[in-house]
Design a protein around this motif. Structure first.
Motif, PDB file in Angstrom:
ATOM      1  N   GLY A   1       0.792  -1.224   0.000  1.00 32.92           N
ATOM      2  CA  GLY A   1       0.000   0.000   0.000  1.00 32.92           C
ATOM      3  C   GLY A   1       0.822   1.271   0.000  1.00 32.92           C
ATOM      4  O   GLY A   1       0.270   2.369  -0.130  1.00 32.92           O
ATOM      5  N   GLU A   2       2.144   1.181   0.145  1.00 37.27           N
ATOM      6  CA  GLU A   2       3.018   2.350   0.166  1.00 37.27           C
ATOM      7  C   GLU A   2       3.961   2.322  -1.038  1.00 37.27           C
ATOM      8  O   GLU A   2       4.299   1.250  -1.551  1.00 37.27           O
ATOM      9  N   GLU A   3       4.381   3.514  -1.469  1.00 32.01           N
ATOM     10  CA  GLU A   3       5.289   3.609  -2.611  1.00 32.01           C
ATOM     11  C   GLU A   3       6.741   3.365  -2.185  1.00 32.01           C
ATOM     12  O   GLU A   3       7.146   3.777  -1.102  1.00 32.01           O
ATOM     13  N   LYS A   4       7.459   2.683  -3.088  1.00 32.30           N
ATOM     14  CA  LYS A   4       8.883   2.444  -2.869  1.00 32.30           C
ATOM     15  C   LYS A   4       9.651   2.958  -4.080  1.00 32.30           C
ATOM     16  O   LYS A   4       9.398   2.542  -5.214  1.00 32.30           O
ATOM     17  N   ARG A   5      10.584   3.893  -3.853  1.00 31.30           N
ATOM     18  CA  ARG A   5      11.372   4.474  -4.941  1.00 31.30           C
ATOM     19  C   ARG A   5      12.739   3.801  -4.999  1.00 31.30           C
ATOM     20  O   ARG A   5      13.378   3.581  -3.966  1.00 31.30           O
ATOM     21  N   LEU A   6      13.161   3.519  -6.232  1.00 36.84           N
ATOM     22  CA  LEU A   6      14.464   2.884  -6.467  1.00 36.84           C
ATOM     23  C   LEU A   6      15.139   3.588  -7.642  1.00 36.84           C
ATOM     24  O   LEU A   6      14.546   3.712  -8.720  1.00 36.84           O
ATOM     25  N   VAL A   7      16.369   4.051  -7.451  1.00 37.28           N
ATOM     26  CA  VAL A   7      17.117   4.739  -8.514  1.00 37.28           C
ATOM     27  C   VAL A   7      17.851   3.703  -9.355  1.00 37.28           C
ATOM     28  O   VAL A   7      18.555   2.835  -8.830  1.00 37.28           O
ATOM     29  N   LEU A   8      17.660   3.825 -10.671  1.00 36.25           N
ATOM     30  CA  LEU A   8      18.336   2.951 -11.628  1.00 36.25           C
ATOM     31  C   LEU A   8      19.338   3.761 -12.439  1.00 36.25           C
ATOM     32  O   LEU A   8      19.058   4.897 -12.821  1.00 36.25           O
ATOM     33  N   TYR A   9      20.491   3.172 -12.691  1.00 33.78           N
ATOM     34  CA  TYR A   9      21.507   3.799 -13.539  1.00 33.78           C
ATOM     35  C   TYR A   9      21.505   3.115 -14.905  1.00 33.78           C
ATOM     36  O   TYR A   9      21.553   1.885 -14.999  1.00 33.78           O
ATOM     37  N   LEU A  10      21.473   3.910 -15.964  1.00 34.56           N
ATOM     38  CA  LEU A  10      21.525   3.405 -17.338  1.00 34.56           C
ATOM     39  C   LEU A  10      22.743   4.008 -18.033  1.00 34.56           C
ATOM     40  O   LEU A  10      22.995   5.215 -17.909  1.00 34.56           O
ATOM     41  N   TRP A  11      23.498   3.169 -18.779  1.00 32.28           N
ATOM     42  CA  TRP A  11      24.600   3.692 -19.579  1.00 32.28           C
ATOM     43  C   TRP A  11      24.823   2.791 -20.800  1.00 32.28           C
ATOM     44  O   TRP A  11      24.356   1.658 -20.849  1.00 32.28           O
ATOM     45  N   ASN A  12      25.552   3.328 -21.743  1.00 32.34           N
ATOM     46  CA  ASN A  12      25.824   2.658 -23.012  1.00 32.34           C
ATOM     47  C   ASN A  12      27.316   2.333 -23.085  1.00 32.34           C
ATOM     48  O   ASN A  12      28.146   3.232 -23.192  1.00 32.34           O
ATOM     49  N   GLU A  13      27.644   1.045 -23.037  1.00 30.95           N
ATOM     50  CA  GLU A  13      29.050   0.630 -23.110  1.00 30.95           C
ATOM     51  C   GLU A  13      29.541   0.501 -24.547  1.00 30.95           C
ATOM     52  O   GLU A  13      30.703   0.163 -24.771  1.00 30.95           O
ATOM     53  N   GLY A  14      28.671   0.733 -25.519  1.00 33.06           N
ATOM     54  CA  GLY A  14      29.078   0.669 -26.918  1.00 33.06           C
ATOM     55  C   GLY A  14      29.753   1.952 -27.361  1.00 33.06           C
ATOM     56  O   GLY A  14      30.166   2.787 -26.539  1.00 33.06           O
ATOM     57  N   SER A  15      29.843   2.123 -28.681  1.00 31.36           N
ATOM     58  CA  SER A  15      30.521   3.301 -29.228  1.00 31.36           C
ATOM     59  C   SER A  15      29.571   4.244 -29.958  1.00 31.36           C
ATOM     60  O   SER A  15      29.934   5.384 -30.224  1.00 31.36           O
ATOM     61  N   ALA A  16      28.364   3.783 -30.268  1.00 33.61           N
ATOM     62  CA  ALA A  16      27.396   4.606 -31.003  1.00 33.61           C
ATOM     63  C   ALA A  16      26.151   4.816 -30.144  1.00 33.61           C
ATOM     64  O   ALA A  16      25.818   3.982 -29.296  1.00 33.61           O
ATOM     65  N   PRO A  17      25.440   5.934 -30.346  1.00 36.53           N
ATOM     66  CA  PRO A  17      24.261   6.219 -29.508  1.00 36.53           C
ATOM     67  C   PRO A  17      23.149   5.188 -29.699  1.00 36.53           C
ATOM     68  O   PRO A  17      22.933   4.683 -30.804  1.00 36.53           O
ATOM     69  N   ILE A  18      22.438   4.918 -28.605  1.00 39.68           N
ATOM     70  CA  ILE A  18      21.236   4.091 -28.641  1.00 39.68           C
ATOM     71  C   ILE A  18      20.033   5.024 -28.603  1.00 39.68           C
ATOM     72  O   ILE A  18      19.901   5.842 -27.697  1.00 39.68           O
ATOM     73  N   GLU A  19      19.162   4.888 -29.581  1.00 38.78           N
ATOM     74  CA  GLU A  19      18.046   5.820 -29.740  1.00 38.78           C
ATOM     75  C   GLU A  19      16.751   5.259 -29.158  1.00 38.78           C
ATOM     76  O   GLU A  19      16.541   4.052 -29.114  1.00 38.78           O
ATOM     77  N   ASN A  20      15.874   6.213 -28.710  1.00 39.40           N
ATOM     78  CA  ASN A  20      14.490   5.914 -28.313  1.00 39.40           C
ATOM     79  C   ASN A  20      14.406   4.787 -27.284  1.00 39.40           C
ATOM     80  O   ASN A  20      13.868   3.702 -27.554  1.00 39.40           O
ATOM     81  N   ILE A  21      14.916   5.040 -26.102  1.00 38.65           N
ATOM     82  CA  ILE A  21      14.891   4.045 -25.031  1.00 38.65           C
ATOM     83  C   ILE A  21      13.625   4.227 -24.200  1.00 38.65           C
ATOM     84  O   ILE A  21      13.350   5.327 -23.705  1.00 38.65           O
ATOM     85  N   SER A  22      12.850   3.164 -24.051  1.00 42.19           N
ATOM     86  CA  SER A  22      11.638   3.161 -23.230  1.00 42.19           C
ATOM     87  C   SER A  22      11.838   2.251 -22.034  1.00 42.19           C
ATOM     88  O   SER A  22      12.484   1.200 -22.140  1.00 42.19           O
TER      89      SER A  22
END
Length: 412
Positions: free
Chosen positions: A291-312
């Motif tokens: 019944g209560e909200e729980k917040r969790l921080v997620l880290y996202l990064w790209n280990e490749g060499s080119a950009p990753i587009e349109n991340i959902s």
């Protein structure tokens, strides 16, 4: 009568001796194979070396093994005369197999003739002999060499270098080594030392090795007259190579004396994509209250060499749960080498108030056009504190009720 018997015996002997040759004639007409050379007479100098093509062709409809032999002129003492499989390198040849297909019906060997240093001028004769394994059919090819003093082909004495790449354009990825196979040929007649210089784009690294000795790095190579050696050129682009410019020029320069030749190569760099998602706590489990909200921080990064587009950001959750992300989408995620820090996304989880305490799995997925990454989390649901106090109140009320009943029964 005796004369007739002797005549019959002689006839049978002749027929038996001629039977194998007759069998060949019946099978293939006149000859099972042909032996020939475009040039059967050459003129060379005492310091020259001649290499002649000797060809064989199968004239039957079956595979055929042919034995090769070489007769040297008795006067050619100290001469280097041999049959080889290749003009530049390889091994001696004493036999060939002639198939029936277009690719193996014919065979060609090289006849190398190199006079001795003290050879006298004059005419020398060499004979290439070819025969079937049973010796029934054979052919001889005479080669006449007219030896003169000095050199006949003076133009070959000039220093010249030829460079050729089997694949001049190669695809690669940032930070990963890839190679070019290159032939270096001494087109002159004298031995030379060829210095090799490599011109690379900025921040690139590279080195040269012999074709079959990848552990030995070289900067020069010695080549005999008319000799060819194969080398490997290995290059490595930096991890932060610019992806906007995908085609990078590479140049190999070969120098021998006053002669300098360059070979232009191309490196086609393709981007890599590797999406990563990790909780801020580096733990895949967390506690929450129903019944209560729980917040969790997620880290996202790209280990490749080119950009990753349109991340959902998406979630697979138990029925009745609520999962929200802030932000829900990322338009583009550059390589970590560019950003130098990960992106933060806050995930909020909420289980229904009546959720039974226990462990539940929630899957979080970050999906882009080029890559996706999923994360399985374990949520441990606990009851609210108010439920504890309510339980205590119920227990106390039950105890008081039981105590009152007990007192009434005691008075009776």
């Amino acid at each position: 009568m005796v004369m007739k018997r002797i005549y019959l015996v002689l006839m049978l002997t002749v027929l038996l001796l001629a039977a194998p040759q007759f069998a060949y004639s019946q099978a293939v007409g006149e000859e099972p194979f042909q032996l020939y050379a475009p040039f059967t007479g050459v003129i060379i100098g005492a310091k020259d070396r001649a290499t002649l093509d000797v060809k064989l062709k199968n004239m039957t409809d079956k595979g055929l093994s042919v034995k090769l032999e070489l007769d040297k002129d008795e006067k050619a003492e100290g001469w280097e005369v041999m049959l080889l499989n290749s003009e530049w390198s390889g091994f001696g040849v004493s036999g060939v197999y002639l198939g029936t297909g277009d690719e193996d019906k014919e065979a060609m060997v090289k006849l190398r003739i190199k006079p001795a240093e003290d050879a006298a001028a004059g005419e020398y004769r060499f004979i290439v002999k070819a025969s079937t394994l049973d010796g029934v059919f054979s052919e001889a090819l005479p080669i006449v060499v007219q030896l003169t003093g000095g050199k006949v082909g003076e133009e070959k004495a000039k220093t010249d270098i030829e460079l050729e790449a089997k694949y001049p354009a190669v695809e690669g990825t940032p930070g990963k080594a890839f190679s070019y196979e290159i032939s270096v040929k001494n087109a002159g007649g004298d031995a030379v030392v060829v210095d090799l210089v490599l011109n690379l784009p900025e921040k690139w690294s590279g080195y040269i090795t012999p074709r079959w000795e990848s552990e030995r790095r070289i900067n020069s190579i010695k080549l005999d007259g008319s000799a060819t050696e194969r080398i490997l050129l290995t290059v490595t682009p930096p991890m932060d190579v610019e992806m906007e410019k995908k085609d990078y020029p590479i140049k190999l320069v070969a120098k021998a004396g006053d002669v300098e030749k360059a070979l232009d190569l191309s490196a086609i760099i393709k981007g890599t994509y590797k999406l990563q998602v990790v909780p801020e706590t580096n733990r895949l489990n967390f506690d929450m209250v129903a019944g209560e909200e729980k917040r969790l921080v997620l880290y996202l990064w790209n280990e490749g060499s080119a950009p990753i587009e349109n991340i959902s950001l998406l979630a697979s959750k138990p029925e009745g749960w609520e999962v929200k992300f802030e932000p829900e989408k990322l338009s583009s995620l550059e390589s970590l080498l560019v950003t130098q820090k990960p992106e933060q996304v806050t995930a909020t989880f909420k289980a229904p108030e009546r959720t039974i305490p226990g462990d539940y799995q929630v899957s979080v997925t970050a999906a882009g056009d080029q890559d996706r990454k999923s994360l399985d989390l374990r949520a441990t649901v606990k009851v609210p504190t108010s439920w504890g106090w309510a339980g205590i109140g119920v227990i106390v009320a039950v105890l008081l009720l039981l105590f009152g009943i007990f007192m009434k029964l005691k008075r009776r």
